[in-house]
Design a protein around this motif. Structure first.
Motif, PDB file in Angstrom:
ATOM      1  N   LYS A  68       0.876  -1.164   0.000  1.00 45.65           N
ATOM      2  CA  LYS A  68       0.000   0.000   0.000  1.00 45.65           C
ATOM      3  C   LYS A  68       0.914   1.214   0.000  1.00 45.65           C
ATOM      4  CE  LYS A  68      -3.476  -2.346   2.704  1.00 45.65           C
ATOM      5  NZ  LYS A  68      -4.118  -2.477   3.992  1.00 45.65           N
ATOM      6  N   MET A  69       0.693   2.112  -0.957  1.00 48.02           N
ATOM      7  CA  MET A  69       1.517   3.314  -1.025  1.00 48.02           C
ATOM      8  C   MET A  69       0.715   4.504  -0.537  1.00 48.02           C
ATOM      9  SD  MET A  69       3.736   2.813  -4.458  1.00 48.02           S
ATOM     10  CE  MET A  69       4.432   4.417  -4.284  1.00 48.02           C
ATOM     11  N   SER A  70       1.391   5.360   0.219  1.00 42.55           N
ATOM     12  CA  SER A  70       0.748   6.569   0.722  1.00 42.55           C
ATOM     13  C   SER A  70       1.790   7.679   0.766  1.00 42.55           C
ATOM     14  CB  SER A  70       0.163   6.324   2.110  1.00 42.55           C
ATOM     15  OG  SER A  70       1.191   5.980   3.014  1.00 42.55           O
ATOM     16  N   ASN A  71       1.326   8.855   1.116  1.00 37.15           N
ATOM     17  CA  ASN A  71       2.217  10.015   1.230  1.00 37.15           C
ATOM     18  C   ASN A  71       3.024  10.241  -0.041  1.00 37.15           C
ATOM     19  OD1 ASN A  71       1.345  10.232   3.920  1.00 37.15           O
ATOM     20  ND2 ASN A  71       2.972   8.878   4.605  1.00 37.15           N
ATOM     21  N   ILE A  72       2.412  10.001  -1.200  1.00 36.03           N
ATOM     22  CA  ILE A  72       3.103  10.261  -2.460  1.00 36.03           C
ATOM     23  C   ILE A  72       3.051  11.761  -2.686  1.00 36.03           C
ATOM     24  CG2 ILE A  72       3.215   9.772  -4.924  1.00 36.03           C
ATOM     25  CD1 ILE A  72       1.514   7.248  -4.346  1.00 36.03           C
ATOM     26  N   SER A  73       4.197  12.378  -2.626  1.00 40.71           N
ATOM     27  CA  SER A  73       4.289  13.829  -2.750  1.00 40.71           C
ATOM     28  C   SER A  73       5.376  14.146  -3.772  1.00 40.71           C
ATOM     29  CB  SER A  73       4.638  14.434  -1.389  1.00 40.71           C
ATOM     30  OG  SER A  73       4.699  15.828  -1.483  1.00 40.71           O
ATOM     31  N   GLY A 139       3.119  -4.514   4.542  1.00 37.44           N
ATOM     32  CA  GLY A 139       2.399  -5.430   5.424  1.00 37.44           C
ATOM     33  C   GLY A 139       3.252  -5.883   6.592  1.00 37.44           C
ATOM     34  N   PRO A 140       3.502  -7.196   6.698  1.00 43.37           N
ATOM     35  CA  PRO A 140       4.246  -7.713   7.849  1.00 43.37           C
ATOM     36  C   PRO A 140       5.688  -7.211   7.906  1.00 43.37           C
ATOM     37  CG  PRO A 140       3.822  -9.464   6.245  1.00 43.37           C
ATOM     38  CD  PRO A 140       3.065  -8.256   5.790  1.00 43.37           C
ATOM     39  N   LEU A 141       6.207  -6.727   6.777  1.00 48.89           N
ATOM     40  CA  LEU A 141       7.584  -6.217   6.767  1.00 48.89           C
ATOM     41  C   LEU A 141       7.659  -4.751   7.184  1.00 48.89           C
ATOM     42  CD1 LEU A 141       8.872  -7.947   3.521  1.00 48.89           C
ATOM     43  CD2 LEU A 141       9.150  -8.701   5.891  1.00 48.89           C
ATOM     44  N   GLY A 142       6.502  -4.095   7.315  1.00 48.63           N
ATOM     45  CA  GLY A 142       6.468  -2.735   7.838  1.00 48.63           C
ATOM     46  C   GLY A 142       6.503  -1.648   6.788  1.00 48.63           C
ATOM     47  N   LEU A 143       6.605  -0.404   7.287  1.00 50.31           N
ATOM     48  CA  LEU A 143       6.633   0.796   6.442  1.00 50.31           C
ATOM     49  C   LEU A 143       8.061   1.106   6.022  1.00 50.31           C
ATOM     50  CD1 LEU A 143       4.299   3.168   8.487  1.00 50.31           C
ATOM     51  CD2 LEU A 143       3.730   1.929   6.398  1.00 50.31           C
ATOM     52  N   LYS A 144       8.198   1.616   4.803  1.00 49.69           N
ATOM     53  CA  LYS A 144       9.499   2.043   4.307  1.00 49.69           C
ATOM     54  C   LYS A 144       9.304   3.342   3.543  1.00 49.69           C
ATOM     55  CE  LYS A 144      13.817   1.670   3.000  1.00 49.69           C
ATOM     56  NZ  LYS A 144      14.736   2.441   3.736  1.00 49.69           N
TER      57      LYS A 144
END
Length: 164
Positions: A68-73, A139-144
């Motif tokens: 899931k991608m977010s904060n695309i700026s 997911g289980p590997l976290g945010l990057k």
């Protein structure tokens, strides 16, 4: 007990031959289309001048897990000059797949950016670049967090939106 040592050594030997897990690959963004839909210039009487754009992005994920991608700026750069900041909605990308995301973006037009937008509005070809950052949730590997770097670049030419 005598067989335990050789079995342990054999297990370590087989583990050393196993392929190492691959590191996460950076998702890539491609601009599928960019279109100037409206342009109002500085100095008019009808409110703040803006350039309305419709951007279509494709996000590619080469990883074996969905993200899931977010904060695309991103900063939009036309012919080497920054013209505004664009933020994009969240996008879910399947494992080893891609997803398209459309965004309507309104950028303020200033005296320093009006010439760049005017070239596009007249149907002249310009180069563009999106420089930015994004966050991917593996997911289980976290945010990057990724970036800042050039997300996408190319040439932009469209039919004129103003007759002069």
């Amino acid at each position: 007990m005598r067989f335990l040592l050789p079995l342990t050594l054999a297990a370590y030997g087989l583990a050393a031959c196993a392929p190492a897990p691959q590191a996460l690959q950076v998702p890539t963004l491609e601009v599928q289309s960019v279109r100037l839909t409206r342009l109002s210039l500085p100095g008019g009487l009808g409110g703040a001048p803006v350039a309305d754009l419709k951007l279509k992005l494709r996000v590619n994920n080469a990883n074996v897990i969905a993200l899931k991608m977010s904060n695309i700026s991103a900063t939009l750069v036309i012919d080497g000059a920054p013209v505004g900041q664009a933020d994009f909605p969240r996008v879910n990308v399947p494992a080893r797949g891609s997803a398209d995301q459309e965004a309507d973006v309104s950028l303020p037009v200033t005296l320093s950016t009006a010439a760049s937008f005017l070239k596009v509005a007249r149907g002249q070809q310009v180069t563009y670049r999106l420089d930015g950052t994004f966050t991917a949730d593996f997911g289980p590997l976290g945010l990057k967090n990724f970036g800042p770097f050039t997300l996408s670049q190319g040439q932009w030419k469209q039919a004129p939106v103003i007759p002069f």
